[in-house]
Structures are given as C-alpha cells and as structure tokens.
Motif scaffolding. Structure first.
Motif, PDB file in Angstrom:
ATOM      1  N   SER A  21       0.856  -1.187   0.000  1.00  0.00           N
ATOM      2  CA  SER A  21       0.000   0.000   0.000  1.00  0.00           C
ATOM      3  C   SER A  21       0.895   1.241   0.000  1.00  0.00           C
ATOM      4  N   ARG A  23       1.164   3.550   2.210  1.00  0.00           N
ATOM      5  CA  ARG A  23       1.826   3.726   3.516  1.00  0.00           C
ATOM      6  C   ARG A  23       2.978   2.763   3.678  1.00  0.00           C
ATOM      7  N   ARG A  57     -15.303   7.188   0.445  1.00  0.00           N
ATOM      8  CA  ARG A  57     -14.186   8.118   0.601  1.00  0.00           C
ATOM      9  C   ARG A  57     -13.059   7.446   1.366  1.00  0.00           C
ATOM     10  N   ALA A  58     -11.899   8.051   1.306  1.00  0.00           N
ATOM     11  CA  ALA A  58     -10.787   7.592   2.136  1.00  0.00           C
ATOM     12  C   ALA A  58     -10.377   8.734   3.044  1.00  0.00           C
ATOM     13  N   PHE A  59      -9.925   8.394   4.266  1.00  0.00           N
ATOM     14  CA  PHE A  59      -9.579   9.412   5.264  1.00  0.00           C
ATOM     15  C   PHE A  59      -8.466  10.343   4.804  1.00  0.00           C
ATOM     16  N   ASP A  60      -7.614   9.844   3.891  1.00  0.00           N
ATOM     17  CA  ASP A  60      -6.489  10.668   3.432  1.00  0.00           C
ATOM     18  C   ASP A  60      -6.661  11.081   1.976  1.00  0.00           C
ATOM     19  N   GLU A  81      -2.116   6.334  -3.345  1.00  0.00           N
ATOM     20  CA  GLU A  81      -2.654   4.980  -3.149  1.00  0.00           C
ATOM     21  C   GLU A  81      -3.413   4.572  -4.414  1.00  0.00           C
ATOM     22  N   ARG A  83      -4.809   1.893  -5.227  1.00  0.00           N
ATOM     23  CA  ARG A  83      -6.012   1.057  -5.111  1.00  0.00           C
ATOM     24  C   ARG A  83      -7.252   1.857  -4.760  1.00  0.00           C
ATOM     25  N   PHE A  84      -7.081   3.094  -4.273  1.00  0.00           N
ATOM     26  CA  PHE A  84      -8.244   3.942  -3.994  1.00  0.00           C
ATOM     27  C   PHE A  84      -8.544   4.778  -5.244  1.00  0.00           C
TER      28      PHE A  84
END
Lengths: 581, 111
Positions: A21, A23, A57-60, A81, A83-84
């Motif tokens: 990922s 991160r 949504r994603a947090f970042d 990212e 994958r998002f």
C-alpha cells in the motif's frame, strides 16, 4: 538431464513495491521510524465531492504526505494509493501534493520524492482534478527551478497516466520498475476511439511493451530501472540522489536551462525521426540495447541497465533531424476565419501570424509593445510534432530576446485551441507525455526568463493538451466560444457508472465536474471570460496588465466560492512541510 | 451508501494510545473494491464503538454479527473503529478488525 537446470537464487526478504500500500511504500522507503505524516488519516481530509455523489471516501483522500529521512538526509515525500479510485487526483488529494511541494521551497529538503501511482484526473471531480494536477505541475516546476532534487518513483499497478504521466516527466529523475507503466492516454481510451487494430488494450504484453518500465528506460523516459522491491527502490533513490548533478550548468538537469532544453529538443526530434512509424516497444528496446526482444523480456533490472550501457547512444543523422524540423515551421498564410480573429484581437495589419496545419506562430504589435504568439488552432489534437513545434517556437522567442533586459522581453500570447492529446499507439510508445512535459518546461523557462505569459482559449481546451501549455499562463482568458472540459457528461456517466440524470442535476449547482468555461472560472482555472460584445484589443491590453507571476488559482477559486478546499488544504500541508525539524 | 454507529460492551483495551504523529500505525486496509480501511482512535468511555460507512446497503444484521463477535473476542473497550467499506465480505471485515486491533497494541507498546 533434469528440468531444474537453472539454479534460481532465493528472493529472501523481498517485499514487492507493486503489492504494497502507499503507507507501506513510504514506511519501507524512509529510514526506520523517521516518517512523520502531515494531515494523517485521523484528520479526515476526505473528498466532499465523492460524498455528494454517494461514493466511498478515504480518510487521506488517497495520498500520504510527510517528512522523513533517507540515509540520514532530510526529505519530503508523498505516495499515492493506487487502489483507492485508481490513485486519481481530486481537489483534496491534489492540494496535499501542492502543499508539500510549496513547503519544500521554504524548508529546502535534500530531496522531494513522489511515489506516484495514478490514472490521472479523478473524473468525479474532473475540473477540480485537472486544476489540481496543473497546480502540482506548477509547484514541481518551482521546486525543480529552486534546485531541490525532485524524484518520481513508479512501481504501482496504476503507473502514471494522464496529467500525472506529464507531471512525472517534470522531475529530475524517474525511477521505475518493469511492472510500472508511464504514458499519457490509457490503452482503453485509445482502443475505444481508434479501434482494436490501433491498440488492443486486452493484449497485456503489448500494453507493457508500449508503456512498461523497460521500454521507458530504453527510451530515456525513465532514468533507472528498479526491481519490484521496496528496498531496491530505497537504494536506487539514495544512489540517484548521490549522483545527481546540482550545478545548473552541469547537464542542465537541476534547473534545466536553455541549453539543456535545446539539447533535449534536438534529442526528441532525432528520436521521432529514428523511430518514425514504429508501433511496438520491442523494436525500440532491440535498437537501444544489446539485447534481443526475448533476452530483454527476461532480463532483470541490473542486466537490463548493463545492456543499455553497452550500446552507444548515437542520435539520428543531422539531415534526418532537419527534415523533421521542417514540419515545425509555421509558414502558411492564415485562412479568412483566422485572419478575422487575429485582426479583431491585434488590429488589422498589426500581426504577422503563420500556420502549419494545427500549429500557429508569429508576432503581433501589442498595446504596450511587440508580442510573440504561439499556439494551436482548429481544435488541434496535440501529438509529438505539434508539441515539439510549440516548444521550438518558444525556445526561439527566448533566444531572440536573450540580448534584451529581462523587463523588455516580449510577452507570449499562448493561443489554446485543442481537443486534447492525439490518440495513437505510436505517439504513446515514443512518450507523448514526455514531449508534453518538455513543452511545459520550455513554457516555464520563458516565464523564468522574464516573458509574461497570457493564455487565450479560443474554441476548445481539453485535458492533456491544455495542461501542457495553456494552463501554465500567468493569466488565462476564455473567449466567448471557448469550451473548457475534461470529459463530457455522457462519457463521464459511462466511466463513473453514475446515472446521467444525477450528474446533470448536480452540474446545475456544482462547478466541480461539469464542462464549461464558466465552471472553470468559478474554480479559479480561468481568470476572465471575454464576451462577444467586448472590445478584444482593450481586453488584451487589460489582461496584459493583470498577470499573476505566481500561481494564484487556488486563492481565486476560494474567493469565487467554486473551489473552497484546495487553498486551505494546501496551506495546511505547506505550513507543516515548510518546518525544519 | 449506508452509515451506522454501534456501541458494544468489551473488555478494556490494555495499552495507552500511541504517540502523536504515529497515526500511520492505526490505519489498516485500503478503500478499494471488496476491501475497507479502519481508523482506530481512543475515547474516554468503557464501550467499543464502531462507525461504519459502507457502499453495500442492507447488510446490517451481518455487520452486527461480525462486530459483536469481535467485541467479545478482542479487549477493545475505549476504542473507536471508524470504517470506510466498499463491499467487504464478513471474513475480510473480521480480518481487518483483528489487524487494526493488533496494530494499535503494537503502536501502544512502543509509545
């Protein structure tokens, strides 16, 4: 004779960059324990636009930004990212990248590392997305010009496409795995428009031979081929930074100056001539390396690098480059429509403009002195030749005014009329994204040499073509007929799988994704809209008096209420990235 | 799209919150098809709280079963798990929750 004739070395402790990922990638790249994330997930900087459409949504918002050390050196880094939502760039996502880059101008880290993994603009917030990519590009150009080493690392499954494919080539160096891809238009888009014979997007091997890491490395569109291993990327980044020449004069790569860009212009012209009509990466790799296609396919990164180094990179014969150069000259008279347009803008008899197909260039007498004019006409699809023609014209203007004091150098009027980038397998193979990045570097050099830049959008301004020159203007004005867009609503409905009626209803109130110059005006991407009733000569004089030397578009979008997050998010990240701790 | 919150009894989590700035340790998973991200944060109550945003409508019973099972088997009283889900199967949700919980403990033990 056994089947096991090849002793394969065990790949102990290898951690795939591709499968990690965002991160995990930054954590593995940075020195252990050194990563500090800016605006981490707990701050919930998610996209409000995805929520409006009822999407997850994603947090970042799909991007990690922060500071760390790399082999002890202070760096700023970002990781998309993939994958998002395909690593796509929306308002918040883009603003985090812009803030990081702007902060770097203050804190002057040893390097900025961008781990890109993106299909380009997030179509659900298309207008804000392309503006964000344009702002990322402007900020990358500023970091580059400041002599701060800027690396792009590509090893994710989305690679870098669309606007991020262009932005990638604005970095000093691109580090790339075989598995990653770097290009402009996706194979699916080209297949849809041009047919399966042009580009069969289901032929995965073909897709990688056109866009994959080995072809890009052979062409010089990537600078280092890296194994798909986080530790290998880390080591490659450390080695690349150690070897990067920082003196602007060295090979011009720190702040690619006029000489560097002229050399690159010649190299790109020679490459176009050498590989004219070539439609498969194998032909490129076998000519540029000491390997057969089969050997190249099996070679690991080290073997591949050695095979490239073994071949001397002879450029095409000068006469071939001369032939290609002739296609870059605008030497035909204007047709009646263009003549009337130019007369209205500059005054009859006050301009000497010439065309060559979709290319337009020349000079004009402006309200406060002579102007240079460079642009495209007749809804041009922008391909390699047109991109290089514009780059050549801009380099010529810079050269002609070199002897003048900075403040006396001519303003350049960038006439934008483009349906977007040309869609062709050949152009993708030869790195149309790289040619457009080269054009952007030339436009930026003109700005830094003192040439004011005014963009006028005439009929159409669409996506990648507009991004690489028109959107770099100090002021961008749209003429009454101008259509500015990323994609029309029908196509957007198909791609996003949202009902057309829902998009049409939302378009009534939101400027974020629907086509139209007015929407871009509200977002700050267009400074002024000219009407049919206006006196265009006066409007031109006025525009030349109101140029923003720095990128103010996010502030403009906030002031006009169309893009309320871009500026505040960028400022938050910038304040953190600007600190030296 | 469906949103709900759920509060359940659970044994108190044993470790303190991780150091500020180490929040990367308490985000698990990615928002992608068949997957979800989970953010773990501390709160002052004794219960374990779940805040779920999911694209799959009409699976509330399944969620309740998975979350109740997790609250019973992992000491997580005092924690909030906030989730962005794109149609994960119950097995994936259970796995990610366990990973998120473990990451929290690991981060806490370093703090």
């Amino acid at each position: 004779m056994t089947a096991l004739s090849h002793p394969v070395l065990p790949k102990v402790m290898r951690r795939s960059f591709l499968e990690a990922s965002a991160r995990e990638r930054v954590l593995g790249l940075a020195d252990a324990g050194s990563l500090q994330e800016f605006c981490p997930p707990a701050e919930r900087l998610a996209s409000p636009h995805l929520a409006t459409l009822g999407l997850s949504r994603a947090f970042d918002d799909g991007v990690v930004v922060g500071r760390a050390t790399l082999a002890g050196a202070r760096v700023l880094l970002a990781a998309q990212e993939g994958r998002f939502n395909g690593g796509s760039v929306g308002e918040v996502h883009g603003a985090k990248l812009v803030g990081l880059l702007q902060g770097a101008l203050v804190s002057k880290p040893a390097a900025v590392l961008l781990l890109l993994d993106s299909g380009g603009v997030r179509l659900h917030e298309a207008n804000a997305g392309i503006l964000a990519i344009s702002e990322v590009a402007r900020a990358m150009l500023a970091v580059r010009a400041a002599g701060i080493p800027l690396l792009v690392l590509l090893g994710g499954s989305c690679g870098a496409f669309g606007g991020m494919g262009i932005a990638s080539r604005l970095a000093h160096r691109v580090l790339m795995s075989e598995e990653a891809r770097l290009s402009l238009s996706g194979p699916e888009v080209i297949e849809t428009v041009k047919g399966k014979e042009e580009f069969n997007s289901r032929d995965r091997a073909l897709v990688w031979r056109i866009t994959g890491g080995k072809t890009r490395r052979a062409l010089g569109e990537a600078d280092v081929l890296v194994e798909d291993d986080i530790a290998a990327f880390r080591q490659a980044a450390i080695n690349t930074l150690a070897a990067l020449p920082l003196a602007p004069a060295a090979d011009g790569l720190a702040a690619l100056g006029q000489v560097g860009l002229q050399l690159r212009q010649q190299a790109l012209l020679a490459r176009s001539a050498r590989f004219a009509g070539v439609r498969d990466g194998d032909a490129v790799i076998t000519q540029l390396s000491a390997l057969s296609a089969a050997q190249a396919a099996l070679a690991d990164a080290t073997t591949f690098e050695q095979a490239l180094a073994a071949v001397s990179h002879a450029t095409a014969a000068p006469d071939t480059a001369q032939v290609a150069r002739r296609a870059l000259q605008a030497d035909q008279l204007l047709d009646t429509e263009d003549q009337a347009f130019a007369d209205r803008l500059f005054g009859a008899g006050s301009h000497q403009l010439r065309v060559n197909g979709h290319f337009l260039a020349g000079t004009a007498q402006g309200p406060a002195g002579p102007l240079a004019v460079v642009g495209t006409r007749d809804r041009a699809p922008i391909g390699l030749t047109l991109a290089l023609a514009m780059a050549e014209a801009i380099l010529n203007v810079i050269r002609q005014d070199e002897v003048l004091p900075t403040e006396a150098r001519r303003a350049i009027v960038l006439l934008a009329d483009t349906q977007g980038q040309a869609l062709s397998r050949h152009e993708e193979l030869l790195g149309l994204n790289g040619a457009l990045a080269h054009l952007a570097l030339c436009v930026d050099l003109a700005r830094r040499s003192g040439h004011p830049l005014l963009t006028l959008v005439r009929h159409e301004a669409v996506s990648g073509g507009f991004l690489s020159f028109g959107m770099l203007g100090d002021r961008i004005c749209a003429l009454p007929e101008a259509q500015v867009r990323v994609m029309d609503l029908r196509a957007m409905a198909r791609v996003t799988k949202l009902p057309l009626a829902q998009l049409e209803a939302l378009a009534q109130t939101s400027a974020i994704f629907a086509p139209g110059a007015e929407n871009f005006y509200r977002l700050g991407g267009i400074h002024a809209l000219w009407s049919e009733q206006d006196d265009w000569s006066r409007a031109l004089a006025d525009a030349l008096q109101h140029l923003d030397r720095d990128d103010q578009r996010a502030a403009l979008g906030a002031a006009r209420g169309g893009r309320v997050l871009a500026q505040s998010v960028a400022e938050r990240v910038c304040a953190l990235a600007a600190q030296v701790v | 799209m469906e949103y709900f919150e759920l509060s359940l009894p659970s044994q108190a989590v044993t470790l303190a919150a991780p150091a500020p700035g180490n929040t990367t340790d308490v985000l698990c998973g990615v928002v992608a098809s068949g997957n979800l991200e989970i953010l773990v944060e501390a709160h002052s109550g004794a219960d374990v709280r779940f805040m779920v945003e999911t694209t799959a409508d009409g699976f509330r019973e399944t969620w309740d079963a998975v979350l109740t099972q997790f609250a019973g088997s992992h000491a997580s009283g005092g924690l909030t798990f906030t989730m962005n889900d794109v149609g994960s199967t119950p097995a994936v949700v259970a796995l990610r929750l366990a990973q998120a919980h473990e990451s929290w403990l690991r981060a806490g033990s370093r703090a």
